[in-house]
Design a protein around this motif. Structure first.
Motif, mmCIF file in Angstrom:
data_model
loop_
_atom_site.group_PDB
_atom_site.id
_atom_site.type_symbol
_atom_site.label_atom_id
_atom_site.label_comp_id
_atom_site.label_asym_id
_atom_site.label_seq_id
_atom_site.Cartn_x
_atom_site.Cartn_y
_atom_site.Cartn_z
ATOM 1 N N UNK A 69 32.200 43.500 48.587
ATOM 2 C CA UNK A 69 32.470 42.147 49.072
ATOM 3 C C UNK A 69 33.932 41.998 49.442
ATOM 4 N N UNK A 70 34.179 41.043 50.315
ATOM 5 C CA UNK A 70 35.532 40.598 50.613
ATOM 6 C C UNK A 70 35.562 39.106 50.313
ATOM 7 N N UNK A 71 36.348 38.732 49.350
ATOM 8 C CA UNK A 71 36.488 37.314 48.988
ATOM 9 C C UNK A 71 37.749 36.788 49.672
ATOM 10 N N UNK A 72 37.547 36.062 50.758
ATOM 11 C CA UNK A 72 38.662 35.590 51.573
ATOM 12 C C UNK A 72 39.359 34.398 50.926
ATOM 13 N N UNK A 73 40.682 34.487 50.894
ATOM 14 C CA UNK A 73 41.529 33.425 50.331
ATOM 15 C C UNK A 73 40.973 32.916 49.004
ATOM 16 N N UNK A 74 40.582 33.826 48.147
ATOM 17 C CA UNK A 74 39.908 33.475 46.898
ATOM 18 C C UNK A 74 40.841 33.350 45.709
ATOM 19 N N UNK A 75 42.046 33.904 45.835
ATOM 20 C CA UNK A 75 42.951 33.941 44.690
ATOM 21 C C UNK A 75 44.325 33.433 45.120
ATOM 22 N N UNK A 76 44.847 32.481 44.367
ATOM 23 C CA UNK A 76 46.228 32.048 44.604
ATOM 24 C C UNK A 76 47.116 32.972 43.796
ATOM 25 N N UNK A 77 47.862 33.816 44.511
ATOM 26 C CA UNK A 77 48.554 34.924 43.876
ATOM 27 C C UNK A 77 49.977 35.001 44.394
ATOM 28 N N UNK A 78 50.938 34.886 43.492
ATOM 29 C CA UNK A 78 52.355 34.988 43.820
ATOM 30 C C UNK A 78 52.735 34.054 44.972
ATOM 31 N N UNK A 79 52.252 32.829 44.873
ATOM 32 C CA UNK A 79 52.656 31.789 45.811
ATOM 33 C C UNK A 79 51.864 31.694 47.098
ATOM 34 N N UNK A 80 50.784 32.463 47.224
ATOM 35 C CA UNK A 80 49.985 32.369 48.455
ATOM 36 C C UNK A 80 48.522 32.682 48.175
ATOM 37 N N UNK A 81 47.668 32.199 49.061
ATOM 38 C CA UNK A 81 46.246 32.513 48.943
ATOM 39 C C UNK A 81 46.022 33.922 49.469
ATOM 40 N N UNK A 82 45.291 34.703 48.695
ATOM 41 C CA UNK A 82 45.054 36.102 49.040
ATOM 42 C C UNK A 82 43.556 36.407 49.031
ATOM 43 N N UNK A 83 43.220 37.423 49.778
ATOM 44 C CA UNK A 83 41.842 37.901 49.830
ATOM 45 C C UNK A 83 41.736 39.188 49.024
ATOM 46 N N UNK A 84 40.557 39.414 48.453
ATOM 47 C CA UNK A 84 40.329 40.601 47.634
ATOM 48 C C UNK A 84 39.075 41.331 48.070
#
Length: 181
Positions: free
Chosen positions: A151-166
């Protein structure tokens, strides 16, 4: 942590030890190394605290993360593996290498040795990994070891000041066995 070790053709893998902490904290303090990791501004005191926590429990206890030192056969610390034994069927893994040792196949070799242990000795059913979508070198290591991108979870995690995908990866015991010579 109890005695545990693995060996591959070029590497020795064992629990993190006090003698590793200076080199361990040095590469973890590198902003390029920390970019996709949960820490930043890593200090020797952070490494000492981690080691004290690791030494307070037996290796292999379910529900805990363990840091394993990855050394060359002369004993130089090259990086580390992270292992979280979720339950008796599943684990999550991660890896970090000192930048001076990246690009030489060490992460793939170390992870391969850990996977062999997890699937043969621990008899796990599945191993998981989560990678920031921007971290292409780590994705390539996982894929070389046989992991599939589930899976690709788009903009799923707020990480180090920005929304990131995993990306979420997995490798089953059956798929791992099919890849073995």
């Amino acid at each position: 942590m109890t005695s545990f070790s693995l060996q591959s053709p070029r590497l020795f893998i064992r629990p993190l030890a006090k003698d590793d902490l200076a080199a361990f904290s040095q590469y973890r303090a590198d902003p390029a190394v920390a970019r996709y990791q949960s820490w930043q501004d890593y200090q020797l005191a952070d490494a000492e605290e981690l080691l004290a926590d690791l030494q307070s429990r037996t290796f292999g206890t379910l529900g805990h993360w363990y840091q394993l030192a990855v050394l060359d056969l002369q004993g130089q610390l090259l990086g580390d593996l992270a292992l979280h034994l979720v339950d008796n069927m599943e684990a999550e893994v991660g890896f970090t290498l000192d930048p001076s040792h990246q690009g030489q196949g060490y992460a793939t070799e170390a992870l391969g040795a850990l996977l062999a242990y997890l699937f043969t000795e621990r008899r796990l059913r599945r191993v998981l990994a989560v990678v920031d979508c921007r971290n292409q070198p780590s994705s390539r290591v996982l894929e070389r070891c046989g992991f599939t991108k589930d899976a690709c979870h788009k903009d799923a995690v707020f990480f180090k000041g920005q929304w990131c995908s995993e990306y979420h990866y997995s490798l089953t015991a059956g798929a791992w066995r099919q890849r073995q010579p």
